[in-house]
Design an enzyme around this catalytic site. Structure first.
Site, PDB file in Angstrom:
ATOM      1  CG  ASP A   8      -1.619   1.185   1.560  1.00  0.00           C
ATOM      2  OD1 ASP A   8      -2.311   1.669   0.657  1.00  0.00           O
ATOM      3  OD2 ASP A   8      -1.526   1.694   2.691  1.00  0.00           O
ATOM      4  CG  ASP A  10      -1.786   7.549   0.779  1.00  0.00           C
ATOM      5  OD1 ASP A  10      -0.816   8.206   0.409  1.00  0.00           O
ATOM      6  OD2 ASP A  10      -2.876   7.554   0.184  1.00  0.00           O
TER       7      ASP A  10
HETATM    8  P1  B16 Z   1      -7.280  10.200  -2.984  1.00  0.00           P
HETATM    9  P2  B16 Z   1      -3.793   4.033   0.144  1.00  0.00           P
HETATM   10  C1  B16 Z   1      -5.794   5.795   0.252  1.00  0.00           C
HETATM   11  O1  B16 Z   1      -4.503   5.450  -0.142  1.00  0.00           O
HETATM   12  C2  B16 Z   1      -5.783   6.528   1.567  1.00  0.00           C
HETATM   13  O2  B16 Z   1      -5.404   5.656   2.615  1.00  0.00           O
HETATM   14  C3  B16 Z   1      -7.170   7.038   1.874  1.00  0.00           C
HETATM   15  O3  B16 Z   1      -7.157   7.752   3.095  1.00  0.00           O
HETATM   16  C4  B16 Z   1      -7.635   7.947   0.733  1.00  0.00           C
HETATM   17  O4  B16 Z   1      -8.952   8.409   0.960  1.00  0.00           O
HETATM   18  C5  B16 Z   1      -7.608   7.140  -0.566  1.00  0.00           C
HETATM   19  O5  B16 Z   1      -6.294   6.662  -0.780  1.00  0.00           O
HETATM   20  C6  B16 Z   1      -8.034   7.960  -1.746  1.00  0.00           C
HETATM   21  O6  B16 Z   1      -7.092   8.983  -1.949  1.00  0.00           O
HETATM   22  O7  B16 Z   1      -8.275  11.137  -2.404  1.00  0.00           O
HETATM   23  O8  B16 Z   1      -5.871  10.778  -3.053  1.00  0.00           O
HETATM   24  O9  B16 Z   1      -7.714   9.603  -4.291  1.00  0.00           O
HETATM   25  O10 B16 Z   1      -3.672   3.928   1.630  1.00  0.00           O
HETATM   26  O11 B16 Z   1      -4.667   2.977  -0.486  1.00  0.00           O
HETATM   27  O12 B16 Z   1      -2.442   4.191  -0.535  1.00  0.00           O
HETATM   28 MG    MG Z   2      -2.700   3.159   3.514  1.00  0.00          MG
END
Ligand code: B16
Ligand code: MG
Length: 214
Positions: A8, A10
């Site tokens: 993953d 984030d």
């Molecule tokens: P965006 P990951 C996720 O990334 C985040 O954990 C989550 O908090 C966020 O809402 C989602 O991506 C969408 O992100 O608004 O930038 O499209 O943890 O799957 O890398």
């Molecule tokens: Mg994450």
């Protein structure tokens, strides 16, 4: 035998989870919604629009589809602002070395993020070349906890899901990994990642020897 590791982004590769929290908190403050780091756990790994809906649930408010979209866009503008100020040094310690040693050992490596900003983040960190496959929120219909993103990563790597290990910091991500038929290493606190097969505090604590435990 684990043949591939799917990371993953984030909260696993870099602390952009912090920037997502700060941007949602800013929006919550504007809307007069009390929003804590504990509430934020529910937003991790899920899509932007689903996060917006969870925030509305927490605040007990309803909004038109148009307002919802506008507010989610506003949050994204703030998030991108924070991210653009990020430095390559912000990658978590030990992560580059870990990925390089996995690949030297013949383990395939992919990145699977729900984020539509994932490409921007990895470009800013100069780490595109670390991953053989990158899949993100722009390529899927259903976000975590749906298994779609992890199944897509496995498919692009051409490795059966049962031979993949997912590395995740979010409960929704652990559920998505299991729904895909994969095992999961949690990053963070055990109490927030109860279903993961194993949990370590930081990504840099993951060692090659641990692969045997899965
Ligand atoms: P965006 P990951 C996720 O990334 C985040 O954990 C989550 O908090 C966020 O809402 C989602 O991506 C969408 O992100 O608004 O930038 O499209 O943890 O799957 O890398
Ligand atoms: Mg994450």
């Amino acid at each position: 035998m684990i043949k591939a590791v799917i990371f993953d982004l984030d909260g696993v590769i870099v602390d952009t989870a912090r920037y997502h929290f700060l941007a949602w908190k800013r929006l919550a403050d504007e809307l007069g919604i009390p929003f804590t780091e504990a509430d934020n756990e529910r937003l991790k790994g899920v899509s932007r629009m689903r996060s917006m809906e969870i925030l509305m649930e927490i605040g007990g408010i309803t909004l038109s589809a148009h307002d919802k979209e506008q507010l989610a866009n506003k949050k994204n503008t703030w998030f991108v602002d924070y991210v653009e100020r990020m430095l390559p040094e912000e990658i978590y310690p030990g992560v580059k070395k870990l990925i390089e040693s996995l690949r030297q050992r013949g383990v395939r490596v992919a990145l699977a993020s729900s984020s539509k900003n994932a490409k921007t983040v990895i470009q800013l960190l100069h780490i595109q070349q670390l991953f053989e496959v990158v899949v993100d929120g722009t390529m899927i219909v259903h976000s975590k906890p749906d298994p779609e993103i992890f199944l897509l990563a496995a498919n692009r790597l051409n490795i059966p899901p049962a031979d993949c290990l997912v590395v995740e910091d979010a409960e929704a991500g652990v559920e998505a990994a299991h729904a895909a038929g994969m095992r999961c290493l949690g990053i963070g606190k055990r109490e927030q990642l109860l279903k993961a097969e194993k949990v370590v505090a930081k990504t840099g604590d993951f060692t090659l020897a641990m692969l045997e435990e899965f």
